[in-house]
Design a protein around this motif. Structure first.
Motif, short mmCIF file in Angstrom:
data_model
loop_
_atom_site.label_atom_id
_atom_site.label_comp_id
_atom_site.label_asym_id
_atom_site.label_seq_id
_atom_site.Cartn_x
_atom_site.Cartn_y
_atom_site.Cartn_z
N UNK A 28 77.97 75.06 25.52
CA UNK A 28 77.88 73.64 25.21
C UNK A 28 79.23 72.95 25.39
N UNK A 29 80.30 73.60 24.94
CA UNK A 29 81.64 73.03 25.11
C UNK A 29 81.97 72.85 26.58
N UNK A 30 81.58 73.83 27.38
CA UNK A 30 81.83 73.73 28.82
C UNK A 30 81.02 72.58 29.41
N UNK A 31 79.74 72.52 29.09
CA UNK A 31 78.89 71.48 29.67
C UNK A 31 79.35 70.09 29.27
N UNK A 32 79.74 69.91 28.03
CA UNK A 32 80.15 68.59 27.56
C UNK A 32 81.50 68.19 28.16
N UNK A 33 82.29 69.17 28.59
CA UNK A 33 83.59 68.87 29.19
C UNK A 33 83.47 68.51 30.67
N UNK A 34 82.36 68.89 31.31
CA UNK A 34 82.18 68.57 32.72
C UNK A 34 82.04 67.07 32.90
N UNK A 35 82.57 66.54 34.00
CA UNK A 35 82.47 65.09 34.22
C UNK A 35 81.02 64.63 34.36
N UNK A 36 80.74 63.47 33.82
CA UNK A 36 79.40 62.87 33.91
C UNK A 36 79.52 61.52 34.59
N UNK A 37 78.46 61.15 35.27
CA UNK A 37 78.42 59.84 35.91
C UNK A 37 77.70 58.86 35.00
N UNK A 38 77.98 57.59 35.20
CA UNK A 38 77.28 56.56 34.43
C UNK A 38 78.17 55.96 33.38
N UNK A 62 62.56 69.66 24.44
CA UNK A 62 63.92 70.14 24.69
C UNK A 62 64.75 70.02 23.43
N UNK A 63 65.54 71.01 23.16
CA UNK A 63 66.48 71.01 22.05
C UNK A 63 67.83 70.60 22.61
N UNK A 64 68.05 69.30 22.70
CA UNK A 64 69.29 68.77 23.27
C UNK A 64 69.85 67.68 22.37
N UNK A 65 71.16 67.57 22.39
CA UNK A 65 71.84 66.55 21.61
C UNK A 65 71.94 65.26 22.40
N UNK A 66 71.72 64.12 21.74
CA UNK A 66 71.91 62.85 22.45
C UNK A 66 73.37 62.61 22.82
N UNK A 67 74.28 63.45 22.34
CA UNK A 67 75.69 63.35 22.72
C UNK A 67 75.98 64.05 24.05
N UNK A 68 75.01 64.78 24.58
CA UNK A 68 75.20 65.45 25.87
C UNK A 68 75.47 64.39 26.93
N UNK A 69 76.55 64.52 27.71
CA UNK A 69 76.86 63.52 28.73
C UNK A 69 75.74 63.30 29.74
#
Length: 187
Positions: A28-38, A62-69
């Motif tokens: 999760x830390x890796x995914x949230x650190x990756x650049x996001x568009x938008x 899906x078990x996902x956080x709304x904070x996910x980029x």
């Protein structure tokens, strides 16, 4: 190649590895650190698009956080579709989600087989960055394939074979395919 990660983001990930978190938290830390568009907006279009993104996640359990980029990126795509009056792409989200769930399930299984957290984090970065590019390239190649197939079907009038199917062999886009073929015959 840092996968678009800033030095600060790389240090943050390395710092997380040093604390030996559960693999899920590290990924999760890796995914949230990756650049996001938008970019976030607070207008009615943004709220409608955000509701649609949320509904998709809820419908698919899906078990996902709304904070996910990725929420922001997908929401921005839907806002842009609304601006462009593009209605086809939003209708495809369920199909995209269904296909990608299978891919991502296998990706997560492969990540969990990595020998250590460092390898899993490195695999997550390269797999996400390069995997996004590979998925886009494959999609474009498959577009050409189905476009060519549709053209051949239109030229021959043969609608008994070669139609779009899902991975289970069921016909999923026959009505769209028939509309395209019928439209080509009329022109």
């Amino acid at each position: 190649m840092s996968g678009g990660l800033s030095p600060a983001a790389i240090r943050q990930i390395v710092g997380r590895i040093d604390t030996s978190p559960p693999l899920h938290e590290l990924l999760g830390a890796v995914q949230y650190a990756l650049p996001a568009r938008g970019s976030v907006s607070q207008d009615q279009q943004w709220e409608r698009a955000k509701e649609r993104t949320t509904a998709l996640a809820e419908q698919r359990s899906w078990q996902v956080s709304p904070d996910n980029p990725a929420w922001q990126t997908l929401t921005q795509v839907l806002v842009t579709c609304e601006w462009l009056e593009q209605r086809d792409l939003p209708r495809l989200l369920e199909t995209y989600a269904e296909a990608l769930e299978r891919v991502v399930d296998i990706e997560v299984q492969l990540l969990r087989r990595q020998p250590d957290p460092e390898s899993a984090a490195a695999s997550m970065v390269s797999g996400t960055v390069l995997g996004d590019v590979a998925l886009s390239a494959l999609r474009r190649l498959i577009h050409e394939h189905f476009s060519c197939s549709a053209q051949k079907l239109a030229e021959t009038g043969d609608t008994t074979r070669g139609g779009p199917t899902d991975v289970m062999g069921r016909e999923t886009a026959r009505s769209v395919h028939d509309e395209v073929v019928d439209g080509a015959r009329e022109s």
